[in-house]
Enzyme design. Structure first.
Site, short mmCIF file in Angstrom:
data_model
loop_
_atom_site.label_atom_id
_atom_site.label_comp_id
_atom_site.label_asym_id
_atom_site.label_seq_id
_atom_site.Cartn_x
_atom_site.Cartn_y
_atom_site.Cartn_z
N TRP A 163 19.69 3.97 22.72
CA TRP A 163 18.55 4.24 21.81
C TRP A 163 17.85 2.98 21.33
O TRP A 163 17.42 2.94 20.18
CB TRP A 163 19.01 5.00 20.56
N GLU A 370 17.28 4.77 11.96
CA GLU A 370 17.63 3.89 10.83
C GLU A 370 18.34 4.68 9.72
O GLU A 370 18.13 4.46 8.53
CB GLU A 370 16.40 3.15 10.32
N THR A 372 20.04 8.84 9.40
CA THR A 372 19.47 10.19 9.28
C THR A 372 19.25 10.52 7.80
O THR A 372 19.75 9.82 6.91
CB THR A 372 20.43 11.24 9.88
N SER A 373 18.54 11.62 7.55
CA SER A 373 18.29 12.02 6.16
C SER A 373 19.61 12.23 5.41
O SER A 373 19.72 11.89 4.23
CB SER A 373 17.44 13.28 6.11
#
Ligand SMILES: Cc1cc2nc3c(=O)[nH]c(=O)nc-3n(C[C@H](O)[C@H](O)[C@H](O)COP(=O)(O)OP(=O)(O)OC[C@H]3O[C@@H](n4cnc5c(N)ncnc54)[C@H](O)[C@@H]3O)c2cc1C
Length: 384
Positions: A163, A370, A372-373
């Site tokens: 990624w 950066e 996840t929620s």
């Protein structure tokens, strides 16, 4: 009593900030706008556009002038990422990763020799990438498995990264690996690795839902020898570099999502004023007005969170909680505003001839990379 001049509103920009923002906004409209669709369809960043980002000084905003950079502030970076992302969040992420992660990490942890070697290049023609994630370690980033084994004056790196944004175009990579798997996070070390060194290959490029012009690739390391002089910061302190740079990175993603929402809202408002149904512009219906008013309010709230986090950072105050909050909130409202913008357009919102379809796809990434929620909420909760 506090005087008016010492209590500047958060969204009030200084003359230099205004000039900078307007220049970037104009650049985004004129130079990025015409390329958005073709770059999205071809999944390819325009090479000429990358050169223009360097020429405008947008790839080394905080690099001091003595190293060839723009000598700007973190807040300037946030303005640049925001303005570019109103037009194309895929270009926004190139500028974001370069400034908030790569340059930021070098400014804070590089030796004088490393700064002299890499910063002038990052300011003028070298794109940076930041390689932390692996197949088995995403949210649990410090469970990474990539190994760095000391061999004389080198470290031999073995493993794979997944990624990695900007990988296809990048010339310099900050790569995290462990020098001692048994030591847990205390073995993690950051390395500065240049493109083209033996034992390092760029692997598969992902075919993505959104931000398709931004490359996202696998990195493959097989007995890649990296000189000790290319360790960034101290051996075993890579976890600190990752945690601290990602705090700033989150504000950058907040800015990207804020810009995306502003872009989608601008298109929706314009369309609502032009489109006529039942004999009048659809913006005249109260149901439409209320939706637009909600979108505008959410954007304003996100802007306050993003700007405050950036200004706290420039003031060298603790901004960790505010950074997580602004990324969490801005990515939520970006998805919501982009989705409503598609609905405001009706049928045309669902096709590629109009810009909101792409912004809706692009919005999804804000809740994932950066941190996840869920990870932002966990960070916020820890800091309450
Ligand atoms: C387009 C793109 C670009 C990227 N760019 C980069 C890059 O440049 N550099 C880099 O290093 N990485 C990059 N990433 C990786 C990205 O940071 C990770 O995908 C992200 O951190 C999530 O990790 P994961 O995909 O392994 O998901 P996982 O960690 O497996 O998460 C899956 C789900 O489980 C949830 N979850 C996990 N742990 C918990 C918990 N404790 N409590 C509750 N829920 C939890 C998550 O919130 C998520 O919903 C990029 C990813 C994408 C898609």
């Amino acid at each position: 009593m506090t005087t008016l001049s010492s209590s500047r509103p958060l969204t009030h920009l200084s003359e230099e900030e205004l000039l900078f923002r307007d220049t970037v906004q104009q650049f985004a409209k004129d130079k990025i706008g015409p390329l958005v669709r073709v770059m999205d369809e071809s999944q390819q960043m325009d090479a000429g556009l990358i050169s223009k980002l360097f020429e405008l000084g947008l790839m080394g905003i905080e690099i001091p002038e003595e190293f060839g950079g723009s000598g700007g502030t973190f807040f300037d970076t946030v303005l640049a990422v925001e303005m570019i992302s109103t037009v194309d969040p895929a270009v926004g992420v190139i500028v974001d990763v370069q400034n908030t992660l790569v340059v930021n990490a070098l400014l804070r942890w590089a030796t004088v020799e490393q700064k002299l070697r890499f910063l002038p290049r990052l300011a003028v023609d070298t794109i940076g990438a930041y390689a932390l994630s692996e197949a088995a370690s995403g949210s649990d980033a410090f469970a990474l498995q990539m190994r760095a084994e000391k061999r004389g004056g080198d470290y031999l790196l073995n493993g794979r990264k997944l990624w990695i944004s900007n990988a296809k175009e990048a010339g310099l990579f900050i790569v995290f690996a462990t020098v001692d798997a048994g030591a847990g996070y205390k073995g993690i070390t950051a390395f500065l690795i240049e493109k083209g060194v033996e034992g390092f290959l760029i692997g598969r490029k992902e075919d993505k839902l959104g931000i398709r012009a931004s490359s996202t690739c696998e990195l493959v390391f097989e007995d890649c020898a990296v000189p000790v002089a290319q360790v960034l910061g101290e051996v075993g302190k890579g976890y600190k570099i990752a945690i601290e740079t990602l705090n700033e990175g989150r504000i950058g993603i907040g800015a990207q999502m804020l810009g995306l929402a502003e872009g989608a809202f601008g298109h929706a408002l314009k369309y609502a004023r032009e489109r006529k149904q039942f004999g009048k512009a659809i913006v005249e219906f109260q149901g439409m007005q209320f939706q637009l008013a909600e979108m505008a309010t959410e954007i304003e709230a996100a802007k306050l969170l993003v700007y405050n986090a950036a200004r706290l950072r420039d003031a060298q105050m603790d901004f960790r909680k505010e950074a997580a909050m602004c990324k969490y909130f801005a990515s939520q409202i970006a998805e919501r505003v982009a989705s409503l913008a598609v609905e405001v357009f009706g049928g045309p919102g669902f096709i590629k001839d109009y810009p909101v379809e792409k912004l809706y796809r692009d919005a999804k990434i804000g809740k994932i990379y950066e941190g996840t929620s869920f990870m932002q909420l966990a960070n916020i909760a820890k800091l309450l």
